[in-house]
Scaffold this motif. Structure first.
Motif, short mmCIF file in Angstrom:
data_model
loop_
_atom_site.label_atom_id
_atom_site.label_comp_id
_atom_site.label_asym_id
_atom_site.label_seq_id
_atom_site.Cartn_x
_atom_site.Cartn_y
_atom_site.Cartn_z
N TRP A 60 0.83 -1.20 0.00
CA TRP A 60 0.00 0.00 0.00
C TRP A 60 0.87 1.25 0.00
O TRP A 60 0.63 2.19 -0.77
CB TRP A 60 -0.92 -0.02 1.23
CG TRP A 60 -1.72 1.22 1.38
CD1 TRP A 60 -2.90 1.52 0.78
CD2 TRP A 60 -1.39 2.37 2.18
NE1 TRP A 60 -3.34 2.77 1.15
CE2 TRP A 60 -2.41 3.32 2.02
CE3 TRP A 60 -0.32 2.68 3.01
CZ2 TRP A 60 -2.41 4.55 2.64
CZ3 TRP A 60 -0.32 3.91 3.64
CH2 TRP A 60 -1.34 4.83 3.46
N ARG A 63 2.68 1.84 -3.33
CA ARG A 63 1.75 2.40 -4.33
C ARG A 63 1.52 3.88 -4.09
O ARG A 63 1.48 4.68 -5.03
CB ARG A 63 0.43 1.65 -4.31
CG ARG A 63 0.53 0.26 -4.87
CD ARG A 63 -0.78 -0.49 -4.76
NE ARG A 63 -0.64 -1.85 -5.28
CZ ARG A 63 -1.44 -2.84 -4.97
NH1 ARG A 63 -2.48 -2.63 -4.18
NH2 ARG A 63 -1.24 -4.04 -5.48
N ASP A 66 4.62 5.74 -5.15
CA ASP A 66 4.68 5.84 -6.61
C ASP A 66 3.80 6.99 -7.11
O ASP A 66 4.21 7.77 -7.97
CB ASP A 66 4.24 4.51 -7.24
CG ASP A 66 4.37 4.52 -8.74
OD1 ASP A 66 5.50 4.68 -9.23
OD2 ASP A 66 3.33 4.38 -9.42
N ARG A 67 2.62 7.10 -6.54
CA ARG A 67 1.71 8.19 -6.92
C ARG A 67 2.29 9.55 -6.52
O ARG A 67 2.25 10.52 -7.28
CB ARG A 67 0.34 7.98 -6.28
CG ARG A 67 -0.68 8.98 -6.74
CD ARG A 67 -2.08 8.49 -6.52
NE ARG A 67 -3.00 9.51 -6.98
CZ ARG A 67 -4.02 9.96 -6.28
NH1 ARG A 67 -4.27 9.45 -5.10
NH2 ARG A 67 -4.80 10.90 -6.75
#
Length: 149
Positions: A60, A63, A66-67
Motif C-alpha cells: 500500500w 503504491r 509511486d503516486r
C-alpha cells in the motif's frame, strides 16, 4: 542606449525576483522527492521479507509513494515551465527595448502563462502534501485507544 538598458533592467527586476522564488519552490520540491525516494528504497528492502498485514502495508505504501513521485515530478515540471516563461519575459523585455518592437501583448501572455504554470505546480504540491499525510497517520490499531482509561 545605456539609459534604455538601465530602464529595462529596472522593469525586469520583478520577474527576476519571481524567478528566485520559483527556485526556492523547486528546492523544496526536489528535497521532498529525495526523501520520498529514500523512503521507497527502505520499504523495497523490507518488502521481500514481509508477510501478512505487514506485507500489505508495504505494498500500500509503495503504491502511495509511486503516486506521490508522479505528482512531485509534475509539480517540478510545472514550476520549471513557469521559470522558463519568466526567463522568456525578461528576454522579451530586453529584445523589445533593443529592437523597438511593440510586443507588450506577447510579454503579458508569457507572464500569464508563467503564473498559470506556477499555480498548477503549487496545486500539485498541495495534492502531494495531502497524499503524504495518508502515510504519516498512525494506524488506529497502533493507538490502542481501547486501553485509554
Amino acid at each position: 542606449m545605456l539609459a534604455t538598458v538601465a530602464a529595462t533592467i529596472q522593469i525586469a527586476i520583478a520577474p527576476v525576483f519571481l524567478l528566485a522564488g520559483i527556485a526556492g519552490i523547486l528546492n523544496v520540491l526536489v528535497g521532498r522527492m529525495a526523501r520520498v525516494v529514500d523512503r521507497a528504497r527502505n520499504i523495497e528492502k523490507l518488502h521481500p521479507v514481509s508477510t501478512g498485514a505487514e506485507h500489505e502495508r508495504h505494498v500500500w505504501e509503495l503504491r502511495l509513494i509511486d503516486r506521490r513521485l508522479s505528482i512531485i515530478n509534475s509539480a517540478i515540471a510545472l514550476c520549471v515551465g513557469s521559470g522558463v516563461a519568466i526567463c522568456l519575459v525578461v528576454a522579451l523585455l530586453f529584445g523589445a527595448e533593443l529592437t523597438h518592437l511593440d510586443i507588450g501583448g506577447v510579454v503579458a501572455v508569457a507572464f500569464i502563462a508563467s503564473m498559470l504554470l506556477l499555480t498548477a505546480g503549487l496545486i500539485a504540491f498541495l495534492i502531494e502534501v495531502r497524499l503524504s499525510i495518508r502515510a504519516v497517520h498512525v494506524r488506529e490499531e497502533l493507538l490502542e485507544r481501547d486501553r485509554e482509561g
